[in-house]
Design an enzyme around this catalytic site. Structure first.
Site, PDB file in Angstrom:
ATOM      1  N   LEU A  19       0.817  -1.222   0.000  1.00 40.54           N
ATOM      2  CA  LEU A  19       0.000   0.000   0.000  1.00 40.54           C
ATOM      3  C   LEU A  19       0.851   1.272   0.000  1.00 40.54           C
ATOM      4  CD1 LEU A  19      -2.591  -1.325   2.550  1.00 40.54           C
ATOM      5  CD2 LEU A  19      -3.232  -0.323   0.344  1.00 40.54           C
ATOM      6  N   ASP A  38      11.467   3.109   3.729  1.00 44.98           N
ATOM      7  CA  ASP A  38      11.231   1.679   3.958  1.00 44.98           C
ATOM      8  C   ASP A  38      12.486   1.056   4.536  1.00 44.98           C
ATOM      9  OD1 ASP A  38       8.802  -0.315   2.645  1.00 44.98           O
ATOM     10  OD2 ASP A  38      10.542  -1.248   3.599  1.00 44.98           O
ATOM     11  N   ASN A 100       2.358   4.370   7.549  1.00 46.07           N
ATOM     12  CA  ASN A 100       1.844   3.162   6.905  1.00 46.07           C
ATOM     13  C   ASN A 100       2.645   1.903   7.242  1.00 46.07           C
ATOM     14  OD1 ASN A 100       0.630   1.631   4.350  1.00 46.07           O
ATOM     15  ND2 ASN A 100       2.857   1.603   4.097  1.00 46.07           N
ATOM     16  N   TYR A 171      -1.883  -7.334  16.721  1.00 47.79           N
ATOM     17  CA  TYR A 171      -2.123  -6.420  15.598  1.00 47.79           C
ATOM     18  C   TYR A 171      -3.414  -5.618  15.819  1.00 47.79           C
ATOM     19  CZ  TYR A 171      -2.867  -5.095  10.668  1.00 47.79           C
ATOM     20  OH  TYR A 171      -3.085  -4.407   9.500  1.00 47.79           O
ATOM     21  N   LYS A 175      -3.688  -1.588  16.165  1.00 51.63           N
ATOM     22  CA  LYS A 175      -4.475  -0.810  15.198  1.00 51.63           C
ATOM     23  C   LYS A 175      -5.618  -0.060  15.888  1.00 51.63           C
ATOM     24  CE  LYS A 175      -2.324  -1.537  11.289  1.00 51.63           C
ATOM     25  NZ  LYS A 175      -1.487  -0.446  10.749  1.00 51.63           N
TER      26      LYS A 175
END
Ligand SMILES: NC(=O)c1ccc[n+]([C@@H]2O[C@H](COP(=O)([O-])OP(=O)(O)OC[C@H]3O[C@@H](n4cnc5c(N)ncnc54)[C@H](O)[C@@H]3O)[C@@H](O)[C@H]2O)c1
Length: 301
Positions: A19, A38, A100, A171, A175
């Site tokens: 993404l 990254d 992200n 996770y 989130k």
């Protein structure tokens, strides 16, 4: 390059693939100069390559755009500071932060190790906090110097964090935390000219190959609803000056569908006006639950 983000400076974390790569490419197509971050990790977070950010930078430059690579670990506080500094030093400012980067270590709760828990919480929660913290410091200084920013933060939550997901306790917790962080940051940074929103995307990447296996085949209609590039136009709009009035929101995007997530609300309540007797609580809560909306199903339940 022209577009709705023309001349703006963006950081996209975890932009070497999936993404984030599509967000970086779309922001560049929309005229933004992009710091492509990254660290180059495997799906479960092992550092293995620094190449993917450079590949995306090359692609943006071949399109006629401006981009630089950054290899910071976003959850390292000092490296995140360097990431923000690189944007300012290279392009003269910062207008957009897209948080992200992340990875998963999916396990049933009872099998989750301490190390797996810490790694997933770290990369998502601290990996959002650290770049946001340093960007916010920069924007506050700009505002105090009389150069009020028109800045944007786009965080990445997930349906796993909003509705829950079996086998993804760490996770989902991270989130959900990002959704909470988004609410607080939106209010605290409004005075500095910064909006803060989050997306909850669904797309086919290496992270979701298993979950979306059935959607892997290209559909006959020609529209591939699980293409990660479908998510990025919404990110680009949230990054643009046109989204100035929108802050503190979580927006779900899958294929061509945009959905505003409605978070925790105060539901039915009863105030006893005094401390409850333990034996009386059951009847009261049962009555309130009958008036309350049923929660949405947990993914995978
Ligand atoms: N794919 C989906 O359907 C989906 C659904 C909900 C949320 N998300 C979220 O979207 C984001 C992107 O996921 P994706 O599906 O594109 O996964 P991906 O694995 O394809 O991409 C994630 C990228 O982040 C990088 N990264 C990992 N740790 C890093 C670190 N510490 N510092 C810098 N970079 C790091 C990886 O090298 C990788 O390139 C993640 O936050 C993910 O949780 C994805």
């Amino acid at each position: 390059m022209t577009g709705i983000c023309k001349g703006r400076v963006a950081i996209v974390t975890g932009a070497g693939r999936g993404l984030g790569r599509e967000h970086a490419l779309e922001l560049a197509r929309q005229g933004a100069k992009v710091v492509v971050n990254d660290l180059g990790t495997s799906l479960d977070g092992i550092v293995e390559a620094s190449g993917p950010a450079h590949d995306v930078v090359d692609l943006i430059r071949s399109m006629g755009g401006e981009a630089v690579a950054n290899g910071a670990d976003v959850a390292d506080f000092e490296q995140a500071r360097g990431l923000v500094r690189q944007a300012v030093d290279t392009f003269g400012g910062l207008d957009i932060l897209v948080n992200n980067a992340g990875f998963v270590r999916d396990r049933m709760l009872v099998n989750t190790s301490e190390e797996e828990w810490d790694a997933v919480i770290r990369v998502h929660l601290k990996g959002h906090f650290a770049p946001l913290r340093h960007a916010a410091e920069y924007w506050r200084a700009e505002a105090k110097a009389g150069r009020t920013p028109d800045a944007r933060v786009i965080n990445t939550s997930s349906g796993a964090g909003l509705q829950g997901s079996v086998g993804q306790a760490s996770y989902s917790a991270a989130k959900a935390g990002i959704a909470g962080l988004t609410l607080v940051a939106a209010h605290e940074l409004a005075r500095y000219g910064v909006t803060v929103n989050a997306i909850a995307p669904s797309a086919r990447t290496r992270m979701t190959e298993g979950a979306f296996a059935e959607a892997m085949a290209a559909p006959e209609s020609g529209f591939d609803a699980m293409d990660p590039a479908n998510v990025s136009p919404v990110v680009a709009w949230l990054a643009s000056p046109g989204s100035r009035e929108v802050t503190g929101r979580v927006i779900e995007i899958e294929g061509g569908r945009i959905c505003i997530e409605e978070g925790w609300n105060h539901g039915p309540a009863q105030d006893a006006g005094r401390r409850w007797e333990a034996a009386a609580v059951g009847e009261a809560v049962t009555a309130l639950l009958q008036k309350a909306a049923a929660p949405e199903p947990v993914y995978g339940a």
